[in-house]
Design an enzyme around this catalytic site. Structure first.
Site, PDB file in Angstrom:
ATOM      1  N   LYS A 228       0.835  -1.207   0.000  1.00 52.05           N
ATOM      2  CA  LYS A 228       0.000   0.000   0.000  1.00 52.05           C
ATOM      3  C   LYS A 228       0.871   1.259   0.000  1.00 52.05           C
ATOM      4  O   LYS A 228       2.027   1.235   0.461  1.00 52.05           O
ATOM      5  CB  LYS A 228      -0.941  -0.003   1.202  1.00 52.05           C
ATOM      6  N   CYS A 496      -4.612  -4.438  17.199  1.00 49.62           N
ATOM      7  CA  CYS A 496      -3.395  -5.160  16.806  1.00 49.62           C
ATOM      8  C   CYS A 496      -2.337  -4.135  16.429  1.00 49.62           C
ATOM      9  O   CYS A 496      -2.633  -2.940  16.354  1.00 49.62           O
ATOM     10  CB  CYS A 496      -3.699  -6.136  15.648  1.00 49.62           C
TER      11      CYS A 496
END
Ligand code: SRM
Ligand code: SF4
Length: 638
Positions: A228, A496
């Site tokens: 990304k 996370c």
């Protein structure tokens, strides 16, 4: 003479092969979509991301040995957070018709729909595109939603330039494949706003290898980016976009007359990491120089080409551009970018300090009209108890046809409001229990963010969005007990270490590390200009008060003037905080400590219902829980 850089030969990771074989993002998505199944295969799942969708399952419904409850998340790509009224209404309808009844404003100014079944995916995407929206490139290994400050000031040209260039950079780096329209709209081309001619020309202009000999995807080629890629455009002093977290940030530079001259450029930011893998880390972007406005597209292309050709395509954990910048060092990185750019990058222009901005409340937009920034807890637009935000927004957008900007802090802003509409809009929001005065919102809540985590995110280790209201309430109670009732700081939580709510730039960051346990990150600045550091790897959620109390007491006793909590932690250092905590005696406090109050854990869904009912009855959840347990114990006694 400038030579064309020669990219190194690379051993491909699995995802690289999937991209390469896909015929520009077509297969196997196109074929599998036609199959009467409720999920896709691994290859299609990877490619589906480029189309703006993630395959997920409702983790609350997981039963060992049984098939997962598959569903899909859809994410919009809307540069600068711009959502035209018809698109908002379509998203709202889709949330009801196919989704889970909620809309989620994201930390990159998009919207997410959750809970869509495979059979409804095509129809949902087609509806979005037909309403002037898109999901193409919202996820996947390419340029993601380009951010810009959500500030519709018509009399401040720098803000207009930021939005304009966010759109143009998004256009420049938009995938050119026809796959999206073939698959989701049966080949029908969407009516989209015309691209700026300078953007079109820049996409075709080959500066020293920035363009590949690939007619279908001149900038990306068959393999797209290694990972990304994230960009933002902002104005001097405005850090609403968290510019240090982006792969590339551009800062608008104007002359005294407010005319655009060029951009300061930052590169190499990124936050994602993996627990216990020291080689992964959050990184703040570095200033790399200044570029004239006429050269900005070529410079962006040069940075993209550097990462495209030299980014790590073998190890996805090491594939973000921040690792290239870190491994090479800024100087070598800039040198390579300059090879593609064809000239030296000029030194950065001086900038004022960056500040946190959230644009909440009613404000003048500079052309006689108003805008209204509405705080949305964790971006979740829903109807819950007396808080009917979804209904309120739908009615307002429907009635007044207002455009919206999603903010980088998961809030939404309505603009182009005629002053005569202020009073009826205000009345309507009040009727649906929506607060419009930012001062009336607890600043802990106002400045906090949490990622979705459970039950939709497949990577979540802990809860985040569902538990943060309770966490903030407990911190508020603790601060009040310590005589710090008015204190606030930026708190961000993720389930996370991927960092979706940008916790590594918060003053107090909670990062899920084990079920019910969080890493605690401290020392980020209140304006998100400095990264936090890990203070501890595991804090059980039940120990929140006993863990934070010594820190807060130390902060209260030893802060300098109006020093913020983040600056304090950074100044005194973790050793001093640990030492203070080790010798801290909670009983020395005159007030009763919360540590002596017993606590019990309850299931998240029960907690959610408890909060809902407590909110509808206007009492704290703890009071309702006590009343409910007392009533139950009474029945047993009887
Ligand atoms: Fe994120 C993956 C949600 C912003 C870093 N992110 C995910 C996924 C898709 C989980 C997955 O891969 O299966 C999450 C979907 C959860 C769900 O159920 O909806 C997810 N990320 C989000 C959103 C919705 C969080 C939010 O609270 O709003 C944000 C969507 C933004 C958008 O509209 O595009 C979101 N993600 C971010 C950001 C912040 C930002 O971009 O400003 C980051 C950190 C910045 C960065 O990229 O460095 C971020 N998300 C990640 C990563 C780690 C990337 C890395 O470099 O290691 C992953 C995992 C991955 O890519 O492998 C991830
Ligand atoms: Fe999921 Fe982790 Fe992102 Fe939260 S931070 S949405 S848990 S990937």
């Amino acid at each position: 003479m400038v030579t064309t850089p020669t990219p190194p030969v690379k051993k491909l990771s699995k995802v690289e092969g999937i991209k390469e074989r896909s015929n520009y993002l077509r297969e196997p998505v196109a074929s599998e979509l036609l199959e009467d199944t409720n999920c896709f295969t691994e290859d299609a799942i990877q490619l589906l991301k480029f189309h703006g969708s993630y395959q997920q399952d409702n983790r609350d419904n997981r039963v060992k040995g049984q098939e997962k409850d598959y569903q899909f998340m859809l994410r919009t790509r809307n540069p600068g957070g711009f959502i035209p009224p018809q698109l908002y209404l379509t998203l709202d309808n889709l949330a009801e018709e196919y989704g889970n009844g909620t809309l989620r404003a994201t930390t990159r100014q998009g919207f997410q729909l959750h809970g869509i079944l495979k059979k409804n995916l095509k129809s949902a995407i087609a509806s979005i595109v037909k309403s002037m929206g898109s999901t193409l490139g919202a996820c996947g290994d390419l340029n993601r939603n380009v951010m810009a400050p959500p500030a519709p000031y018509k009399n401040r040209p720098e803000y207009q330039y930021a939005l304009e260039y966010a759109n143009n950079i998004a256009d420049l780096l938009r995938p050119q494949t026809g796959a999206y329209y073939e698959i989701w709209l049966d080949g029908e081309k969407a009516i989209a706003a015309e691209e700026h001619p300078a953007v079109k020309a820049a996409r075709q202009r080959n500066g020293n290898g920035t363009i590949l000999a690939d007619a279908a995807e001149p900038i990306y080629g068959t393999q797209y980016m290694p990972r990304k890629f994230k960009c933002a455009v902002t104005v001097p002093g405005d850090n609403s976009v968290d510019l240090y977290s982006q792969d590339v940030s551009l800062v608008v530079i104007t002359n005294k007359k407010g005319e655009l001259q060029g951009f300061n450029v930052f590169a190499g930011g990124g936050l994602g990491r993996t627990h216990n893998k020291e080689e992964t880390f959050p990184r703040a972007a570095d200033p790399i120089g200044y570029v004239d406005k006429d050269d900005v597209y070529d410079l962006v292309k040069a940075i993209v080409a550097t990462q495209r050709d030299y980014g790590d395509r073998t190890n996805r954990r090491h594939a973000r551009m921040k690792y290239l910048v870190e491994d090479w060092g800024v100087e070598r990185f800039v040198g390579k970018v300059e090879e593609y750019f064809g000239k030296a990058i000029a030194p950065s222009k001086p900038l004022p300090p960056f500040k946190y901005e959230d644009f909440l409340g009613w404000q003048e937009q500079g052309d006689g009209k108003l805008f209204l920034g509405i705080s949305i807890e964790n971006g979740r637009i829903k109807d819950e108890g007396d808080w009917q935000l979804r209904t309120a927004l739908r009615e307002i957008v429907q009635k007044y046809n207002l455009p919206m900007l999603v903010t980088p802090h998961q809030n939404a802003l309505l603009y182009d409001i005629d002053p005569a509409q202020k009073s009826p809009i205000q009345k309507l929001l009040k009727q649906y229990g929506v607060q419009t005065d930012p001062q009336a919102i607890d600043p802990l809540v106002r400045y906090s963010m949490a990622c979705p985590a459970m039950p939709t995110c497949g990577l979540a280790i802990t809860e985040s969005e569902r538990v943060i209201p309770g966490i903030l309430e407990r911190i508020r109670v603790l601060l009040a007990k310590l005589g710090m009732a008015k204190e606030h700081f930026v708190i961000r939580m993720t389930g996370c270490p991927n960092g979706c709510a940008r916790p590594y730039l918060a003053e107090l960051g909670f990062v899920g590390s084990f079920p019910e346990q969080y890493q605690v990150w401290l020392g980020g600045s209140a304006d998100q200009t400095r990264l936090a550091k890990t203070y501890t790897d595991k804090m059980h959620v039940n120990d929140l008060e006993s863990f934070l109390e010594p820190m807060f007491v130390y902060f209260k006793q030893s802060r300098q003037g109006k020093e913020s909590f983040g600056d304090f932690c950074d100044r005194v250092g973790f050793d001093a905080i640990r030492q203070f905590a080790a010798t801290y005696d909670p009983t020395s406090l005159k007030t009763r400590t919360l540590n002596n109050r017993p606590r019990i854990s309850i299931k998240p869904d029960v907690y959610g219902r408890l909060q809902e009912i407590a909110a509808s009855q206007g009492k704290p959840a703890s009071q309702l829980a006590t009343e409910a347990i007392e009533a139950y114990l009474q029945t047993i006694k009887d």
